[in-house]
Design an enzyme around this catalytic site. Structure first.
Site, PDB file in Angstrom:
ATOM      1  N   HIS A 129     -47.908 -72.860 -60.545  1.00 45.12           N
ATOM      2  CA  HIS A 129     -47.081 -72.447 -61.678  1.00 45.12           C
ATOM      3  C   HIS A 129     -46.148 -71.342 -61.216  1.00 45.12           C
ATOM      4  O   HIS A 129     -46.527 -70.512 -60.394  1.00 45.12           O
ATOM      5  CB  HIS A 129     -47.968 -71.931 -62.826  1.00 45.12           C
ATOM      6  CG  HIS A 129     -47.259 -71.882 -64.137  1.00 45.12           C
ATOM      7  ND1 HIS A 129     -46.532 -70.782 -64.528  1.00 45.12           N
ATOM      8  CD2 HIS A 129     -47.149 -72.802 -65.121  1.00 45.12           C
ATOM      9  CE1 HIS A 129     -46.015 -71.034 -65.722  1.00 45.12           C
ATOM     10  NE2 HIS A 129     -46.364 -72.249 -66.104  1.00 45.12           N
TER      11      HIS A 129
ATOM     12  N   ASP B 254     -51.287 -78.453 -67.786  1.00 51.09           N
ATOM     13  CA  ASP B 254     -51.130 -79.912 -67.716  1.00 51.09           C
ATOM     14  C   ASP B 254     -52.355 -80.600 -67.123  1.00 51.09           C
ATOM     15  O   ASP B 254     -52.635 -81.759 -67.453  1.00 51.09           O
ATOM     16  CB  ASP B 254     -49.891 -80.275 -66.881  1.00 51.09           C
ATOM     17  CG  ASP B 254     -48.609 -80.033 -67.655  1.00 51.09           C
ATOM     18  OD1 ASP B 254     -48.691 -79.831 -68.871  1.00 51.09           O
ATOM     19  OD2 ASP B 254     -47.536 -80.038 -67.043  1.00 51.09           O
TER      20      ASP B 254
HETATM   21  N1  ACO Z   1     -50.073 -79.083 -54.841  1.00 54.12           N
HETATM   22  C1  ACO Z   1     -49.999 -78.735 -53.537  1.00 54.12           C
HETATM   23  N2  ACO Z   1     -49.245 -77.729 -53.084  1.00 54.12           N
HETATM   24  C2  ACO Z   1     -48.521 -77.048 -53.978  1.00 54.12           C
HETATM   25  C3  ACO Z   1     -48.560 -77.345 -55.346  1.00 54.12           C
HETATM   26  C4  ACO Z   1     -49.362 -78.394 -55.762  1.00 54.12           C
HETATM   27  N3  ACO Z   1     -49.454 -78.729 -57.049  1.00 54.12           N
HETATM   28  N4  ACO Z   1     -47.763 -76.474 -56.017  1.00 54.12           N
HETATM   29  C5  ACO Z   1     -47.234 -75.677 -55.088  1.00 54.12           C
HETATM   30  N5  ACO Z   1     -47.699 -76.017 -53.860  1.00 54.12           N
HETATM   31  C6  ACO Z   1     -47.377 -75.350 -52.620  1.00 54.12           C
HETATM   32  C7  ACO Z   1     -45.911 -75.515 -52.288  1.00 54.12           C
HETATM   33  O1  ACO Z   1     -45.688 -76.686 -51.541  1.00 54.12           O
HETATM   34  C8  ACO Z   1     -45.633 -74.246 -51.534  1.00 54.12           C
HETATM   35  O2  ACO Z   1     -46.154 -74.401 -50.231  1.00 54.12           O
HETATM   36  P1  ACO Z   1     -45.344 -73.836 -48.979  1.00 54.12           P
HETATM   37  O3  ACO Z   1     -45.250 -72.360 -49.223  1.00 54.12           O
HETATM   38  O4  ACO Z   1     -46.182 -74.234 -47.828  1.00 54.12           O
HETATM   39  O5  ACO Z   1     -44.006 -74.509 -49.033  1.00 54.12           O
HETATM   40  C9  ACO Z   1     -46.520 -73.213 -52.211  1.00 54.12           C
HETATM   41  O6  ACO Z   1     -47.578 -73.949 -52.818  1.00 54.12           O
HETATM   42  C10 ACO Z   1     -45.787 -72.380 -53.255  1.00 54.12           C
HETATM   43  O7  ACO Z   1     -45.337 -73.225 -54.282  1.00 54.12           O
HETATM   44  P2  ACO Z   1     -43.852 -73.257 -54.837  1.00 54.12           P
HETATM   45  O8  ACO Z   1     -43.387 -74.666 -54.836  1.00 54.12           O
HETATM   46  O9  ACO Z   1     -43.042 -72.210 -54.162  1.00 54.12           O
HETATM   47  O10 ACO Z   1     -44.035 -72.791 -56.307  1.00 54.12           O
HETATM   48  P3  ACO Z   1     -42.899 -72.855 -57.392  1.00 54.12           P
HETATM   49  O11 ACO Z   1     -43.092 -71.678 -58.236  1.00 54.12           O
HETATM   50  O12 ACO Z   1     -41.552 -73.056 -56.772  1.00 54.12           O
HETATM   51  O13 ACO Z   1     -43.225 -74.219 -58.174  1.00 54.12           O
HETATM   52  C11 ACO Z   1     -44.403 -75.743 -59.525  1.00 54.12           C
HETATM   53  C12 ACO Z   1     -44.095 -74.256 -59.237  1.00 54.12           C
HETATM   54  C13 ACO Z   1     -43.092 -76.554 -59.667  1.00 54.12           C
HETATM   55  C14 ACO Z   1     -45.151 -75.794 -60.838  1.00 54.12           C
HETATM   56  C15 ACO Z   1     -45.249 -76.298 -58.374  1.00 54.12           C
HETATM   57  O14 ACO Z   1     -46.451 -75.565 -58.278  1.00 54.12           O
HETATM   58  C16 ACO Z   1     -45.566 -77.782 -58.558  1.00 54.12           C
HETATM   59  O15 ACO Z   1     -44.783 -78.629 -58.164  1.00 54.12           O
HETATM   60  N6  ACO Z   1     -46.742 -78.118 -59.170  1.00 54.12           N
HETATM   61  C17 ACO Z   1     -47.081 -79.498 -59.430  1.00 54.12           C
HETATM   62  C18 ACO Z   1     -46.376 -79.970 -60.703  1.00 54.12           C
HETATM   63  C19 ACO Z   1     -46.952 -79.352 -61.956  1.00 54.12           C
HETATM   64  O16 ACO Z   1     -48.161 -79.285 -62.134  1.00 54.12           O
HETATM   65  N7  ACO Z   1     -46.045 -78.948 -62.857  1.00 54.12           N
HETATM   66  C20 ACO Z   1     -46.443 -78.373 -64.144  1.00 54.12           C
HETATM   67  C21 ACO Z   1     -45.954 -76.982 -64.246  1.00 54.12           C
HETATM   68  S1  ACO Z   1     -46.612 -76.195 -65.691  1.00 54.12           S
HETATM   69  C22 ACO Z   1     -45.724 -76.811 -66.977  1.00 54.12           C
HETATM   70  O17 ACO Z   1     -44.660 -77.330 -66.891  1.00 54.12           O
HETATM   71  C23 ACO Z   1     -46.440 -76.639 -68.313  1.00 54.12           C
END
Ligand code: ACO
Length: 395
Positions: A281, A329
Site C-alpha cells: 500500500h 482488498d
Molecule cells: N507483491 C510483491 N511485491 C510487491 C507488492 C506485492 N503486492 N507490492 C509491492 N511490492 C514490491 C515492489 O515490487 C517493490 O519492490 P522493489 O523495491 O524491489 O522494486 C516494493 O515492494 C515497494 O513497492 P512499491 O511498488 O514501491 O509500492 P507503491 O507504493 O509504489 O505501490 C501498490 C503500492 C500499487 C499498492 C503495490 O503495493 C501493489 O501493486 N500491490 C498489489 C496491488 C494491490 O493490492 N492494490 C490494492 C491497493 S489498496 C487499494 O486500492 C484499496
C-alpha cells in the site's frame, strides 16, 4: 519508513518523484493520515472506528457535512438515498440492455455519464446544496446501475430497487439476487464504509483533477470509476480472490491443507517476480487497520475460521519475505466470496463505497478551486522537420 521527498528544482520547476510518491498537491479536510502518521482519519474519527460502527447513511453524512448526523439529519439522508435509488430513468435501463457482457466497471462509467445527461441541468452550478443533492443521487443510483448492468448481461432481467430496504441490504440483494441476512447486510455495509475514502488515492485524485476543470460531478465520477478499475487500485480485490481460489484448487490437487500450501504458492510467485495482489500500500507500510474490521465479519460468515487461517498465514509469509502488509482488498476478496458476490462485481462494490468520498472531494475541490495542471519535463528529440510521405519513407 522515510518520507523524504526526492524532489529536485530545475529552472524553477519542481521535478517530482515518479508516481508523485510523498508529494502533497493540496490540503483536505475529508480524510487522510493524521499528523503523527499513525491513523487514517475520516473527518476526525479513525477509519476502523467508523468502519466498524457507522451505518452507510451516518458515514455518508459525516463525509459530506463534517459531523455525524443527529436524528432529523439521519432521517433526511436515509429518505433521500432510499428514494433516489428508485428514481433511475427507465431509458437508462433500456440503454444498459444494449451493452455486451463486459467488465461491469464499464457499465458504471457508461451509466454515470448517462445519468448526468438526465439529471444535470444545462448550466452546472457550484452552490453547496445543489452539489449535495447531486452527490446523493449518484451515491444512491450508481449501485443500481452496476447491478442492473450485471443482471441484464448475465441473467437477462433487472432486479428493481426496493426503497423500503436499507441501502446496503437492498444493494446486496440486487447483486446476489436473494434477500441477505442482517449479518450479511451489515458485513457488506461495513465494507462499503471502509472503502468510502482514503486521502488522495488514484481514483479520488482523478476525480479532483476533473473537478478542477469545473466539469460537472457526473463526468468527474466517470473518471474516478476508470481509475479505480485498474488492478493496482480497486481491481486488486478481484485478482486477490482469483489467486486464492487458484491456490485452493492446487492445494486440493496436491492433497495439502490450504493454510499450509499457501506458503509454497506465494514463494513460487515471488520467485517468478510476480506481485501478490492484496499486499502492499502506498500509505500503510506496516498494517492496514481496515483489515481488522473486515476480519471480524469474515469470522462470522461461512468457513470464516478456515479463511482467516489462510489469510493470516499469507500475511506471515509476505511480511517475512517482503515486509509488506495485506491491504483491505485481500480481506474483502474473501468477504465478498462468502457473501456470494460474483468476482467481476468486487471492484464495482468498491466504487459503491468510494463514490461517497469521490463526491465529497469533488465538492471540496470546486468550492476552493485551482485548476490542477502540472508541467512536464520533455526529454524527447527536438529540431525535426516535417517531410512529405515520399521523402520520409524513401527506401
Ligand atoms: N507483491 C510483491 N511485491 C510487491 C507488492 C506485492 N503486492 N507490492 C509491492 N511490492 C514490491 C515492489 O515490487 C517493490 O519492490 P522493489 O523495491 O524491489 O522494486 C516494493 O515492494 C515497494 O513497492 P512499491 O511498488 O514501491 O509500492 P507503491 O507504493 O509504489 O505501490 C501498490 C503500492 C500499487 C499498492 C503495490 O503495493 C501493489 O501493486 N500491490 C498489489 C496491488 C494491490 O493490492 N492494490 C490494492 C491497493 S489498496 C487499494 O486500492 C484499496
Amino acid at each position: 519508513m522515510s518520507n523524504q521527498v526526492e524532489c529536485k528544482v530545475e529552472n524553477g520547476y519542481i521535478i517530482a518523484p515518479k508516481g508523485l510518491k510523498n508529494v502533497v498537491p493540496d490540503v483536505t479536510y475529508i480524510s487522510g493520515v493524521d499528523p503523527k502518521g499513525e491513523h487514517t482519519i475520516y473527518r476526525g474519527y479513525t477509519i476502523d472506528d467508523i468502519g466498524a460502527n457507522a451505518s452507510f447513511y451516518e458515514a455518508t453524512w459525516l463525509f459530506h457535512k463534517g459531523e455525524l448526523p443527529c436524528d432529523e439529519e439521519l432521517k433526511e439522508i436515509k429518505k433521500k438515498i432510499d428514494t433516489y435509488r428508485g428514481q433511475i430513468p427507465e431509458k437508462i435501463f433500456d440503454a444498459l440492455k444494449l451493452v455486451p457482457k463486459a467488465h461491469p466497471m464499464y457499465y458504471g462509467a457508461f451509466g454515470v455519464t448517462l445519468l448526468g445527461q438526465y439529471n444535470a441541468p444545462d448550466e452546472w452550478r457550484f452552490d453547496e446544496d445543489f452539489l449535495f443533492e447531486h452527490a446523493l443521487r449518484l451515491i444512491a443510483q450508481l449501485p443500481v446501475i452496476f447491478a442492473a448492468g450485471w443482471n441484464l448481461a448475465h441473467h437477462g432481467t433487472i432486479i428493481r430497487p426496493d426503497p423500503n430496504l436499507d441501502h446496503a441490504k437492498d444493494v446486496l440483494r440486487m447483486i446476489i439476487r436473494r434477500m441477505p441476512s442482517d449479518l450479511e447486510a451489515r458485513a457488506f455495509e461495513s465494507s462499503l464504509v471502509l472503502y468510502m475514502d482514503h486521502g488522495f488515492n488514484a481514483s479520488t485524485f482523478t476525480t479532483r483533477v476533473i473537478a478542477s476543470t469545473l466539469s460537472d460531478m457526473y463526468s468527474a465520477i466517470a473518471g474516478g470509476i476508470g481509475a479505480l478499475k485498474g488492478p493496482l487500485h480497486g481491481g486488486a480485490n478481484e485478482k486477490a480472490l482469483v489467486m486464492l481460489l487458484e491456490a485452493k484448487k492446487l492445494a486440493e490437487e496436491k492433497g495439502k491443507p490450504l493454510e499450509e500450501y499457501i506458503e509454497e504458492y506465494i514463494l513460487e510467485k515471488l520467485a517468478k517476480k510476480e506481485k501478490i495482489m492484496g499486499f502492499g500500500h502506498r500509505v500503510y507500510k506496516i498494517h492496514d487497520p481496515r483489515t481488522d474490521v473486515a476480519a471480524k465479519y469474515i469470522q462470522q460468515l461461512p468457513e470464516g475460521e478456515y479463511w482467516l487461517k489462510v489469510l493470516k498465514k499469507a500475511e506471515e509469509v509476505m511480511w517475512r519475505e517482503k515486509k509488506l502488509p495485506a491491504n483491505i482488498d485481500f480481506y474483502t476478496a474473501i468477504l465478498y466470496y462468502q457473501l456470494g458476490i460474483p468476482i467481476p462485481m468486487f471492484t464495482p462494490v468498491f466504487a459503491m463505497g468510494r463514490i461517497v468520498g469521490w463526491t465529497a472531494h469533488y465538492i471540496e475541490q470546486v468550492l476552493n478551486n485551482k485548476i490542477i495542471r502540472p508541467s512536464e519535463k520533455y526529454v524527447g528529440p527536438v529540431g525535426k522537420k516535417y517531410q512529405p510521405l515520399e521523402a520520409r519513407c524513401k527506401k
